[in-house]
Enzyme design. Sequence first.
Site, PDB file in Angstrom:
ATOM      1  N   GLU B 264       0.889  -1.161   0.000  1.00  0.00           N
ATOM      2  CA  GLU B 264       0.000   0.000   0.000  1.00  0.00           C
ATOM      3  C   GLU B 264       0.924   1.207   0.000  1.00  0.00           C
ATOM      4  O   GLU B 264       1.694   1.395   0.930  1.00  0.00           O
ATOM      5  CB  GLU B 264      -0.902  -0.082   1.236  1.00  0.00           C
ATOM      6  CG  GLU B 264      -2.072   0.855   1.204  1.00  0.00           C
ATOM      7  CD  GLU B 264      -1.729   2.158   1.873  1.00  0.00           C
ATOM      8  OE1 GLU B 264      -1.125   3.028   1.195  1.00  0.00           O
ATOM      9  OE2 GLU B 264      -2.053   2.291   3.056  1.00  0.00           O
ATOM     10  N   CYS B 301      -2.364   7.717   4.843  1.00  0.00           N
ATOM     11  CA  CYS B 301      -2.407   7.302   3.441  1.00  0.00           C
ATOM     12  C   CYS B 301      -3.596   7.944   2.743  1.00  0.00           C
ATOM     13  O   CYS B 301      -3.598   8.105   1.533  1.00  0.00           O
ATOM     14  CB  CYS B 301      -2.553   5.795   3.337  1.00  0.00           C
ATOM     15  SG  CYS B 301      -1.477   4.892   4.441  1.00  0.00           S
TER      16      CYS B 301
END
Lengths: 525, 525
Positions: B264, B301
Amino acid sequence: MTINGDLLIGATVQHGTASEFRAIDPSTGRELLPAFGAANLNDVSRACALAQQAFDTYRDTSLEQRAEFLEQIAQNILDLGPVLIERAMQESGLPQARLEGERGRAVGQLRLFAKVVRDGRWLGTALDSALPERTPPRPDLRLRKIGLGPVVVFGASNFPLAFSVAGGDTASALAGGCPVVVKAHGAHPGTSELVGRAVQAAVASSGLPEGVFSMLHGDGRTVGQALVTHPAIKAVGFTGSRQGGMALVRAAAQRAEPIPVYAEMSSINPMFMLPDALAQGAGKIGSGFVDSLTLGSGQFCTNPGLVIAVEGNALNKFRDAAATALQGKTGTTMLTPGIHAAFNDGVEKLGKAAGVTLLARGQNGTSASAGQAALFMTDAANFLANPALEDEIFGAASLIVSCSDIGQFSQIAEHLDGQLTATMFLTENDRDAALALLPVLERKAGRILINGFPTGVEVSHAMVHGGPFPATSDSRSTSVGAGAIDRFLRPVSYQDLPAYLLPAALQDDNPLGLWRVRDGELAQA
Amino acid sequence: MTINGDLLIGATVQHGTASEFRAIDPSTGRELLPAFGAANLNDVSRACALAQQAFDTYRDTSLEQRAEFLEQIAQNILDLGPVLIERAMQESGLPQARLEGERGRAVGQLRLFAKVVRDGRWLGTALDSALPERTPPRPDLRLRKIGLGPVVVFGASNFPLAFSVAGGDTASALAGGCPVVVKAHGAHPGTSELVGRAVQAAVASSGLPEGVFSMLHGDGRTVGQALVTHPAIKAVGFTGSRQGGMALVRAAAQRAEPIPVYAEMSSINPMFMLPDALAQGAGKIGSGFVDSLTLGSGQFCTNPGLVIAVEGNALNKFRDAAATALQGKTGTTMLTPGIHAAFNDGVEKLGKAAGVTLLARGQNGTSASAGQAALFMTDAANFLANPALEDEIFGAASLIVSCSDIGQFSQIAEHLDGQLTATMFLTENDRDAALALLPVLERKAGRILINGFPTGVEVSHAMVHGGPFPATSDSRSTSVGAGAIDRFLRPVSYQDLPAYLLPAALQDDNPLGLWRVRDGELAQA
C-alpha cells in the site's frame, strides 16, 4: 461461414498486413487455406482502445443482460455447426468425438458463467450500517466488486475450443464485466476466426459496444507483448508453456502500471501409489494410468508425468502392466509439428539422463506428427539429485520413481515444484501414510485426487485448476470453474452514497435478491 | 516489561549483532535507550525456517483455537498498559489520545479477525456432488481455501500499533493460517519489541509452534530484501512509500518462485467539489477539509492532497476559508526527522513548480520535527500538463485545482493515477454531474466517499483500503477490514477423498456449520 483469415477489431473485419501465415495440418505437415494476416501495432492499439471505451458501458450491464450475452455466444458457437469441428480437426489433429465433446465443454462453460453472473455471489457485496451515535460516527459503507478492465486472453493450443477464443478465460473475464482482446493461437487460426465471429455477432445482437470483443492474429513476441504492455489492458489470461507464460509475467511486471497475469504453465502431476493400494490393484492401476497418460496424445496440463511407488513386487507388477499397455498404444497426431518435435526432444533427453531407464515405447502412428508414448523409470535418490527430471514433457511421457521405503514419499513431495494436481492411490490400510502425505500435497498442488487419474477437469464450483508456481504464475486462483471469475475483479467501497448513486447490487431493498454480508452476517433478505 | 533491543526469533529472544541503532524522539531529535541489534542473514534464515516448520501445524488449528489465539494477542497488548503508549509517544511523536485510540483500533482489528475466522466464510467452501451415472461420471469435488504459507509483514511508520507488528497485515495473515515474520520499522523499535513480546507470549500460551511469529530489526535494503527473497516466504504485506514498496515488488517478481506483494503505497485522495455543494457550503467544507488535512500532521495514506473545483465565487470562498483555517493550525511533530525533511522538500518543490501558487502555511510548531501545513493552488491546464504535481507529499500539504468548467472534472479524474479514495461533495442538484463522474472514480479508486473526508478508515466488512496502482501494487484486495484475509489464501480442490481424509470444513455433515456452496447453491444446512 467462410474463413477469410481476418482480424476482428470491434465490429470490423479486416485483413492484417504485418505478415501472412497459414495453418498447418499436423497429420500431413501441409498448409491449409486461406492465408491469415497478422496484426500490426496499430491494430493492437485500436483493439485495446475500443476495449477501454467499452468498459464502463459493458460493466454497467445488468446481470441478466450479461448472462444472456454469454448464452448467446454459446448458441452462436453451436450454430456454426459441423464447419467448426471440421476446421478444428484439420488444424489440431484432434479427433471428431474429442472436439465435439470439447465444444460441449466450451458451451457448458459459457452457460455456467451465465449462471454465475445471475447468482451474483461474485459481486461479494457487503453492507455496514451507519452508526451516527458512535464516537467517532461510523459512516454507511457498502462494497461490491467490479471488473479490473480490459483483459487480454491468449488462446491455448491444446484446447482449441474450451481454452481458446471463447474458452474459460474469455468466458470468466466477460462474466466479470471485462472486455476481452484475444490473441488467437497460430496453430488454429481458422477455428479461432469462426469462434471469434460467433462472439462478434453476439456483441452486435446484444446491443453491446463493439469494443467488448476483438481478436487478433500474430505471434506472441510481437502482438502478444504489445497487447500485454498496452496501458488499457488490466489483466492477462494465458495457458501454455512455462517459457511463454513467464515472458508475459515479466513484461507485465515491468509496465509502468504492473498488471496481474494468470499464466497456467507447467505441471507433471505426481501420482503417489501407496503400498496397500498398489498391492491390491497394481495391474488395473497400471493399465488405467496408461489410458490417462496417452489420452489425447498426452496433451493435457494434467497429464500424469510422474509416478512414485515403493520398490518390490507390487511396483514390478504395476510397471509390467503399464509397459504392456503402453506398447499396445498407437501414437496419435499431436497438435503441431513443433509440439511433436519438442516431445521427441524431451523423450530423447530423458532417455539419456543418468540413472533413467526406458521401460517401454508405444507404437508409432502413421501421422506425420504422431506422438510415440514413452515410459521411463528411475530411483528416488537419482530423482532427488537431478532437478531436470522434473521438467514437463508435453505429451505422453511419464517417469516412474521407485523408492526404497515410503518415508521417501514425503521427501519427494517436498522436493517437487508446484503442481496443478497431486494424486494418491490408497486403501484404508494406507490411511496413516496418506494422512502424513496430505498436508505436503496441499502445499504443492491445486487439486488433490484419490484413486483417480488427473486428466479429467470438471467445470464446476469446487474445481481448482491452478496451483503453486510454476503450475501457475498466481496460485490464488483457478482458471477452470466458477471461481475463475474472481481473477478479473477488484473490490470498491462506497461511503455514504445517496440512493440515486448506489449501484443496484447495493441498494437498501436488495432489488437483485443477492446474498449480502449485512453488518457481518450473510443474508439474502 | 523492559525493552532490551532484542530480536524475537520463534520462542527465543536475542540481541542482533549485524549492527546497532537507537530509536529517535522526533520531537527533540535525541536518541532513546536502549540500543537495538539488527538481524543478520542467519537470523533471517532461522526465522523463515521456523515459520515454514510451523505452517502445517498452525494452519491445521481449529477455527476456535485460531480465533482465541488472535484474542489472546489483543489481550496481551492491552495488558502491556501505559508503558506501550509512553514508548510509542516517545518514538512516534504522536499524542497520547491518538495512540490510545490506535491501540483500540489494533485490538479491535484482532478481534474482528477472530470473528472472521470463526465465521469461516473465508474458507470459500464449495461441494459438487458426484454424478456416477453421468457420461463421463462426475467425481466428488470439494473446495476450501488454505493459507499461502509464511508471510513477511513490514511495520508501517505511521501506524505504530494498528499497522505494525500486530496490525492489520499480521492479524489477517495469522487469521488465514499463515505464520508471520515481521520486519520491525526502525522508527519505533521499542514499541515493536513490546508488541512483539505480546504476540510471542500468545504463541506460547496457546500451545502453538514457536515459528508462528518472529520479529526482526534491521533495514529494508538488507533484512527486508533478504526476507522477501527467502524461499520459505510466500507473500508480503507492506505499507509505506512508493519507492520502498516497488523495491519489494521487483524483488519478489525476480525470485525463482515469484510471490505476491501487497504494498500500500501512494495516494493523493482527490476531492471533487461539485458546484451546488460548493455554493451551499464552501466555508464549512473549507474548514472541515483543513481539519482532515492536518489531522495527525497529515500522515495518513488517505490524507486529502488534491481538491478539484470550478473557478468562481464559491471556490474563492472555499479557498479563503481553507487558508484562514490552515493559518490557525500549529504544526505538530512528524513521525521521524527523515519524514519531516521529506515533507519540507516536497512543499518546497511544489511551491517552486510552474503555475503553482502558495495560498497559505500553517504555524510552525515548537517541536524539532513539526510539520508546517501548506496549501497550494493551480489551474486544470497546468495540472494536466505536469504529472509531477500528482506526486504524493506525505504530510499536511494539499493542492487546489481550479477548473474553467465542470467538464474538466472527468478529464482530471481520467488523468489521475490509481487512488485509495476519491471523494465527491455534492447536493441533489449535482446529481447529473455526479452520475457522470462516478464510473471514472470507480476505475480509479478503492473507496468512493460522498460529503465526507477520507482520513477515517473504518475496520469493517465493507471497507476497501486499496485501489489501482500506485495506490497499491495489487488492486484486487484491501489491507483494512475483513476482506484483508483473502490476500493470504489460495483454493485447494479435493477429489473423491474418503471421509477420514477430508478437512472438517468439507465433511458431509458440515460439523463447523459453515455457509457452503453445495452444487452451486449457497446453504448453511
